[in-house]
Enzyme design. Structure first.
Site, PDB file in Angstrom:
ATOM      1  N   ASP A 192      44.614  41.294  44.993  1.00  6.88           N
ATOM      2  CA  ASP A 192      43.532  40.324  44.795  1.00  6.88           C
ATOM      3  C   ASP A 192      42.149  40.964  44.815  1.00  6.88           C
ATOM      4  O   ASP A 192      41.156  40.270  45.000  1.00  6.88           O
ATOM      5  CB  ASP A 192      43.609  39.233  45.881  1.00  6.88           C
ATOM      6  CG  ASP A 192      44.555  38.113  45.483  1.00  6.88           C
ATOM      7  OD1 ASP A 192      44.880  38.000  44.275  1.00  6.88           O
ATOM      8  OD2 ASP A 192      44.978  37.348  46.370  1.00  6.88           O
ATOM      9  N   LYS A 195      39.079  39.507  43.149  1.00  2.00           N
ATOM     10  CA  LYS A 195      38.344  38.355  43.696  1.00  2.00           C
ATOM     11  C   LYS A 195      36.939  38.745  44.146  1.00  2.00           C
ATOM     12  O   LYS A 195      36.137  37.882  44.475  1.00  2.00           O
ATOM     13  CB  LYS A 195      39.127  37.742  44.864  1.00  2.00           C
ATOM     14  CG  LYS A 195      40.299  36.895  44.388  1.00  2.00           C
ATOM     15  CD  LYS A 195      40.964  36.176  45.529  1.00  2.00           C
ATOM     16  CE  LYS A 195      42.093  35.292  45.009  1.00  2.00           C
ATOM     17  NZ  LYS A 195      42.932  34.790  46.112  1.00  2.00           N
ATOM     18  N   HIS A 245      50.203  36.355  38.789  1.00  2.00           N
ATOM     19  CA  HIS A 245      50.096  34.887  38.699  1.00  2.00           C
ATOM     20  C   HIS A 245      50.786  34.335  37.443  1.00  2.00           C
ATOM     21  O   HIS A 245      50.525  33.209  37.040  1.00  2.00           O
ATOM     22  CB  HIS A 245      48.633  34.449  38.732  1.00  2.00           C
ATOM     23  CG  HIS A 245      48.030  34.516  40.110  1.00  2.00           C
ATOM     24  ND1 HIS A 245      48.399  33.655  41.121  1.00  2.00           N
ATOM     25  CD2 HIS A 245      47.120  35.366  40.645  1.00  2.00           C
ATOM     26  CE1 HIS A 245      47.718  33.962  42.234  1.00  2.00           C
ATOM     27  NE2 HIS A 245      46.950  35.005  41.964  1.00  2.00           N
TER      28      HIS A 245
HETATM   29 FE   LIG Z   1      45.954  36.505  43.232  1.00  2.00          FE
END
Ligand SMILES: [Fe+2]
Length: 328
Positions: A192, A195, A245
């Site tokens: 991640d 992000k 995802h």
């Molecule tokens: Fe993610």
């Protein structure tokens, strides 16, 4: 490329013969290296643990601890394993070389030592170490960045760590190659990292997202892949970051891949990621129990989201751990 290796490098010379130590020390100092000496194996190991040694020249036969034993000790510790070690062996010692390779030595020098050969070996190993250090630094920066993003959200504390452990456990159960297991461990931490491009008011928004906010969030796999792309050692990590995802029926993002077109490692991380999210408290709901989370995920497999076969194996691992935990 010019590398000012000699001005920055400290070389350990470990030899029980004072004459040898003096010869090597003088010669290396003459060429600009900083030299530290040790007269036995214990002193050599202590120096490597406590001083910023860039490279070690170890005599094989030393009191207290042989060069092989020092080598094994140094190579088994994460904090010292990248220090190059050159074992100095007798001319005809073939067994020494075999044992040296088994101990993790990076190179060998035969006695009597020739100055030019020694300098060439030392310089080439230091150059290699310089690149390895750079790579390690880059990986550390990416991992620290990823963990700092995790730290922004109190609800995801420990998420990356659990993800790494569970993904590797699943990969082991499936018999995946070591390279892919390492990639999953890294991906657990950095998946991640993209992000970093998501503003906090969107990242931490407790309510439903607007379509525009959703677009910003859904860019994080692509941004993450871009951040990690220059790291060659991350080549197996990149597909996991990009595709973690995706959904089995093609309704995920960013590429709407379906079924086997989604890399297996990415499918593994998805299963573990979703399970961990469900079993953790969120601003809008309490954590589900492991049984409830697995039930929810089985329903989602029916809707075409996750890989059902992987979920079954994962369930074995999780339920195994639950019963192991419950056992007296
Ligand atoms: Fe993610």
């Amino acid at each position: 490329m010019y590398l000012p290796e000699s001005r920055l490098s400290t070389i350990l010379v470990a030899d029980d013969s004072e004459a040898n130590r003096e010869f090597l020390s003088e010669m290396l100092s003459l060429h600009g290296f900083h030299v530290v000496c040790a007269a036995d194996g214990d002193a050599a190991l202590q120096a490597m643990l406590n001083e910023p040694i860039s490279l070690a020249l170890l005599d094989v036969m030393m009191p207290k601890r042989t060069g092989f034993a020092v080598c094994r000790a140094v190579k088994s510790r994460p904090e010292t394993r990248l220090i190059p070690i050159v074992l100095v062996t007798g001319l005809s010692a073939k067994e020494d070389r075999i044992q040296g390779i088994e101990s993790g030595a990076d190179d060998f020098l035969s006695k009597p030592i020739h100055t030019e050969e020694l300098l060439a070996r030392v310089r080439s190993l230091l150059k290699l170490k310089h690149f390895t250090d750079e790579l390690e630094n880059a990986e550390t920066v990416v991992c620290t960045l990823a963990l700092s993003i995790e730290a922004k959200d109190p609800y995801t504390e420990g998420h990356c760590d659990r993800l790494s452990k569970y993904s590797v456990a699943l990969a082991e159960r499936l018999g995946l190659h070591e390279e892919l297991r390492i990639a999953l461990r890294r991906a657990g931490t950095v998946h991640d990292v993209g992000k970093v491009a998501v503003p906090e008011h969107i990242l931490l928004k407790p309510g439903p997202l607007t379509p525009d906010e959703r677009k910003v969030i859904e860019a994080h796999p692509v941004v993450g892949e871009r951040i990690c792309a220059p790291l060659k050692s991350f080549r197996h990590v990149l597909p996991i970051i990009r595709h973690h995802h995706e959904k089995m029926n093609g309704t995920g993002y960013p590429d709407h891949l379906a079924g086997d077109a989604i890399p297996l490692t990415a499918r593994i991380l998805s299963v573990v990621d979703v399970y961990d999210a469900l079993t953790t408290d969120r601003p809008y709901r309490k954590a589900l129990s492991p049984e409830e989370a697995l039930h929810t995920m089985r329903e989602e497999v029916k809707r075409g989201w996750w890989d059902g076969a992987l979920l079954e194996v994962f369930e074995d691992i999780v339920t195994g751990r639950i019963s192991a935990k419950a056992a007296p």
